[in-house]
Write a protein that holds these residues in place. Structure first.
Motif, mmCIF file in Angstrom:
data_model
loop_
_atom_site.group_PDB
_atom_site.id
_atom_site.type_symbol
_atom_site.label_atom_id
_atom_site.label_comp_id
_atom_site.label_asym_id
_atom_site.label_seq_id
_atom_site.Cartn_x
_atom_site.Cartn_y
_atom_site.Cartn_z
ATOM 1 N N LEU A 68 8.070 -12.656 4.600
ATOM 2 C CA LEU A 68 7.391 -13.569 3.666
ATOM 3 C C LEU A 68 5.895 -13.271 3.569
ATOM 4 O O LEU A 68 5.279 -13.477 2.525
ATOM 5 C CB LEU A 68 7.575 -15.023 4.114
ATOM 6 C CG LEU A 68 8.871 -15.724 3.730
ATOM 7 C CD1 LEU A 68 8.796 -17.190 4.165
ATOM 8 C CD2 LEU A 68 9.134 -15.660 2.220
ATOM 9 N N LEU A 86 6.786 -20.649 0.338
ATOM 10 C CA LEU A 86 8.058 -21.126 0.907
ATOM 11 C C LEU A 86 8.869 -21.995 -0.058
ATOM 12 O O LEU A 86 10.031 -22.311 0.214
ATOM 13 C CB LEU A 86 7.775 -21.918 2.183
ATOM 14 C CG LEU A 86 7.701 -21.053 3.440
ATOM 15 C CD1 LEU A 86 6.737 -21.634 4.442
ATOM 16 C CD2 LEU A 86 9.071 -20.902 4.069
ATOM 17 N N ARG A 141 12.846 -22.038 -1.136
ATOM 18 C CA ARG A 141 13.646 -21.310 -0.138
ATOM 19 C C ARG A 141 14.473 -22.376 0.575
ATOM 20 O O ARG A 141 13.912 -23.212 1.291
ATOM 21 C CB ARG A 141 12.752 -20.571 0.870
ATOM 22 C CG ARG A 141 11.759 -19.620 0.219
ATOM 23 C CD ARG A 141 12.289 -18.215 0.167
ATOM 24 N NE ARG A 141 11.375 -17.344 -0.578
ATOM 25 C CZ ARG A 141 11.736 -16.217 -1.136
ATOM 26 N NH1 ARG A 141 12.984 -15.800 -1.074
ATOM 27 N NH2 ARG A 141 10.868 -15.474 -1.789
ATOM 28 N N TYR A 154 14.455 -21.566 6.674
ATOM 29 C CA TYR A 154 13.072 -21.877 6.289
ATOM 30 C C TYR A 154 12.598 -23.192 6.897
ATOM 31 O O TYR A 154 11.405 -23.406 7.048
ATOM 32 C CB TYR A 154 12.935 -21.867 4.752
ATOM 33 C CG TYR A 154 13.353 -20.526 4.199
ATOM 34 C CD1 TYR A 154 12.535 -19.416 4.348
ATOM 35 C CD2 TYR A 154 14.605 -20.354 3.593
ATOM 36 C CE1 TYR A 154 12.941 -18.163 3.905
ATOM 37 C CE2 TYR A 154 15.016 -19.109 3.144
ATOM 38 C CZ TYR A 154 14.177 -18.019 3.310
ATOM 39 O OH TYR A 154 14.575 -16.777 2.883
ATOM 40 N N ARG A 188 9.131 -24.122 8.595
ATOM 41 C CA ARG A 188 8.345 -25.327 8.263
ATOM 42 C C ARG A 188 8.054 -26.127 9.525
ATOM 43 O O ARG A 188 6.995 -26.720 9.678
ATOM 44 C CB ARG A 188 9.099 -26.180 7.222
ATOM 45 C CG ARG A 188 9.211 -25.494 5.864
ATOM 46 C CD ARG A 188 9.890 -26.374 4.809
ATOM 47 N NE ARG A 188 10.012 -25.630 3.556
ATOM 48 C CZ ARG A 188 11.128 -25.031 3.137
ATOM 49 N NH1 ARG A 188 12.245 -25.136 3.827
ATOM 50 N NH2 ARG A 188 11.141 -24.348 2.006
#
Ligand code: IPE
Ligand code: IPE
Ligand code: MG
Ligand code: MG
Length: 341
Positions: free
Chosen positions: A126, A22, A25, A30, A34
């Motif tokens: 992802l 990640l 990004r 994102y 998170r």
């Protein structure tokens, strides 16, 4: 209930791998991921610790060690299965209309369903990018391709299982074999995949790869039936998920399917009429609980959990595995059938 040490052992390495996937990004998209992963709060401020149990990544790395592989090389696969799992949870909470997961508001309940669908879909992408990092760990192109295919096929099985889960909401004719087909897809496929990928990275022995996949699949069946028990009789403080939502949503979770099958006459009519009413309110939920108690649904469901755990253990019994990793896999299987969260 404390997690077995195997979970703790790999946690920071998996976390590091996920953070690398990640990293850089920037889009707020994102930050939703998170948030879901437990790294930040809804405002994007860092939080200590991380979200879920990381069961699938732990299984993946243990499978790699069990076949005498170097677990470090399997980290991209561990990150990939964890991302597929978390993608499925973001979408599942929309599909199930659940506002709480892991003791926190769900992504959709904060950012709305359109953005949550988008974040979940991006997380699935992802996962594939995470797996492509296998190349940096010296895994052959041929194995990488096979790993991608295993991940994609398992993900499709998961989505097919979700299709059945949702379609069963409006049906009352679901029997145990239908139920098993559904959880084989929605839960067991990714669990089998997690072990299969770890084993594939560590060995070329096809029978061992197959055996570990079978362990994961059966453990996945046990895991989901236990999840169904917790969804009805669990302690919300421990599960971090709303209690009774399976009944309200008319989910054909295992205890309900068992009761529908066992009930006859008047009581069956009671149960089906509650399930046919427009909304299942508090009184309806209590009536369903009483019926489940009367047929001993919890006890029977737990027996099934233990039966699939034993089936899982049976699939690795004859395999030549590294003793320490075998002990961890077995310990994990015993833990999962007793788990409360
Ligand atoms: C929840 O899985 C979804 C199911 C397949 C039942 P977990 O209980 O492994 O979820 P987290 O990641 O630990 O929250
Ligand atoms: C678990 O679904 C399977 C997936 C998310 C693919 P459930 O709806 O049964 O699980 P929880 O109880 O919400 O975690
Ligand atoms: Mg759900
Ligand atoms: Mg669901």
């Amino acid at each position: 209930m404390k997690l077995p040490p195997a979970f703790e052992r790999y946690r920071s390495e998996v976390d590091c791998e996920l953070r690398a996937v990640l990293a850089e990004r920037q889009s707020p998209l994102y930050d939703m991921m998170r948030y879901h992963l437990g790294w930040v709060d809804a405002q994007g401020r860092p939080l200590p610790g991380s979200g879920g149990k990381a069961l699938r990544s732990t299984l993946c790395l243990l499978a790699c060690e069990a076949v005498d592989g170097i677990h470090h090389r399997a980290l991209p696969a561990a990150a990939a299965v964890e991302l597929v799992h978390n993608f499925s949870l973001i979408h599942d909470d929309i599909q199930d209309d659940d506002r709480e997961r892991r003791h926190r508001p769900t992504v959709w309940s904060i950012w709305g369903k359109p953005q949550a669908i988008n974040a979940g879909t991006a997380m699935r992408v992802l996962a594939s990018l995470a797996l492509s990092r296998l190349g940096e760990n010296g895994i052959s192109g041929e194995k990488q391709l096979r790993a991608q295919r295993i991940l994609d096929e398992s993900c499709l099985r998961l989505i097919e299982g979700q299709y059945l889960d949702i379609s069963y909401e409006s049906r009352l004719d679901i029997v145990v074999t239908d139920y098993l087909e559904m959880i084989d897809g929605k839960t067991a496929a990714l669990m089998g995949c997690s072990l299969e990928l770890g084993a594939l990275i560590g060995t070329d022995d096809e029978s061992v790869i197959r055996g570990l996949w079978g362990f994961g699949r059966n453990l996945g069946l046990a895991f989901q039936i236990r999840d169904d028990i917790l969804g009805i009789w669990g302690d919300q403080k421990e599960t971090g998920k709303p209690l009774g939502s399976d009944i309200r949503r008319r989910k054909k979770s295992f205890p309900i399917v068992y009761a529908l099958d066992k009930m006859a006459g008047e009581v069956k009519t009671d149960l089906t009429s509650i399930y046919q009413s427009e909304v299942i309110d508090e009184a309806g939920t209590l009536a369903v609980l009483k019926i489940l108690d009367d047929v001993g649904a919890q006890r029977y469901a737990q027996k099934m959990v233990e039966m699939y755990r034993d089936k899982a253990l049976g699939t690795i019994d004859e395999l030549a595995l590294m003793p320490a990793a075998r002990r961890d896999l077995e310990g994990l299987a015993h833990f999962l059938v007793e788990r409360n969260s």
